[in-house]
Write a protein that holds these residues in place. Structure first.
Motif, short mmCIF file in Angstrom:
data_model
loop_
_atom_site.label_atom_id
_atom_site.label_comp_id
_atom_site.label_asym_id
_atom_site.label_seq_id
_atom_site.Cartn_x
_atom_site.Cartn_y
_atom_site.Cartn_z
N ASP A 119 0.82 -1.21 0.00
CA ASP A 119 0.00 0.00 0.00
C ASP A 119 0.85 1.26 0.00
N SER A 122 2.26 1.40 -3.71
CA SER A 122 1.25 1.60 -4.76
C SER A 122 0.46 2.88 -4.57
N TYR A 123 0.64 3.56 -3.44
CA TYR A 123 -0.21 4.71 -3.12
C TYR A 123 -0.14 5.79 -4.19
N LYS A 125 0.49 5.79 -7.44
CA LYS A 125 -0.27 5.46 -8.64
C LYS A 125 -1.77 5.47 -8.37
N GLU A 126 -2.18 4.94 -7.22
CA GLU A 126 -3.60 4.82 -6.93
C GLU A 126 -4.24 6.17 -6.61
N SER A 129 -4.93 8.10 -9.82
CA SER A 129 -6.07 7.63 -10.61
C SER A 129 -7.39 7.72 -9.86
N ASP A 131 -8.16 5.92 -7.26
CA ASP A 131 -8.54 4.57 -6.84
C ASP A 131 -7.78 4.18 -5.57
N ASP A 132 -7.65 5.12 -4.64
CA ASP A 132 -6.88 4.87 -3.42
C ASP A 132 -7.76 4.65 -2.21
N ASN A 135 -6.65 1.55 0.24
CA ASN A 135 -5.21 1.70 0.48
C ASN A 135 -5.00 2.19 1.90
N TYR A 208 4.30 0.26 -10.43
CA TYR A 208 3.98 1.41 -9.58
C TYR A 208 4.83 2.65 -9.88
#
Length: 245
Positions: A119, A122-123, A125-126, A129, A131-132, A135, A208
């Motif tokens: 998490d 990847s935070y 990138k998310e 978009s 889409d977090d 997370n 990521y």
């Protein structure tokens, strides 16, 4: 799940190709794996699918969980348990071994360590978009009334504490004597390696960080990408704690 439970049955005409992929995958696995592994994998894979369905429902409702309830769902959606099961594909580990309190606690720690690292990494990138919602960093920011850096610092501290606890428990793994001990050692070593390998994969896979993964790993800093949903500019830099390297 129907394809996995009935790999000898043809899939319905017109079904999404994933059903046939799952059927062929499992038909091959059955020929090279133990019945013990097969039973456990089906159980943990279904847990994973149930978790992803819950994640999809949360996304549709724009529902942001608290840390405790998020971790319950995330332990399913991270897919760690069925991944760990792959390690015992050729083994016949008894239930008394897998369900031993120390083994179970080590498994839980390995899952949570994977969640935290994934998490954090990847935070960026998310959040870009939008889409977090699923997370830990987003959820910690909301629950602890902090910013992204504060949430990452908190996550890094929690991660370090869990690493210490994992290492302490690892030397307390019981002995059952004979060949079983070798299988247990191989299984637990694979679980420990999985945690670190997943982090290294995150830097090298370009999923990521694109081409900058090794740069982020070395500098431990990054600028958050602009949000695609509202056009905000870069924010940062943020420090990626070296305990996650």
């Amino acid at each position: 799940m129907d394809a996995l439970r009935n790999p000898s049955h043809p899939r319905p005409e017109g079904e999404w190709v994933g059903g046939e992929v799952a059927r062929q995958f499992w038909a091959r696995v059955i020929g090279i794996s133990t019945a013990t592994f097969q039973r456990r994998f089906l159980e943990t894979w279904e847990e994973y699918l149930q978790g992803t369905a819950q994640q999809a429902e949360d996304r549709c409702r724009s529902h942001i969980r608290d840390i405790a309830s998020y971790m319950e769902v995330r332990r399913q959606t991270i897919g760690a348990r069925p991944s760990f099961n792959i390690l015992e594909m050729d083994m016949d580990l008894p239930d008394e071994v897998i369900e031993h309190p120390i083994i179970r606690e080590l498994e839980l720690l390995a899952i949570d360590l994977t969640i935290i690292a994934n998490d954090v990494l990847s935070y960026n990138k998310e959040q870009a978009s939008g889409d977090d919602g699923h997370n830990l960093i987003t959820i910690a920011m909301a629950e602890q009334n902090t910013n992204a850096q504060g949430a990452m610092d908190w996550a890094a501290e929690l991660h370090a504490e869990m690493v210490e606890e994992f290492n302490k428990l690892y030397i307390e793994i019981p002995r059952w004597r004979g060949p079983l001990d070798f299988d247990v050692q191989s299984y637990m070593n694979g679980m420990a390696q999985w945690v670190g390998a997943n982090v290294q994969w995150s830097y090298k896979s370009e999923r990521y960080f694109g081409k900058r993964g090794l740069e982020v790993k070395q500098t431990r800093t990054l600028y958050l990408l602009p949000k695609k949903i509202n056009g905000h500019g870069e924010i940062g830099p943020l420090v990626v704690d070296d305990t996650l390297m």
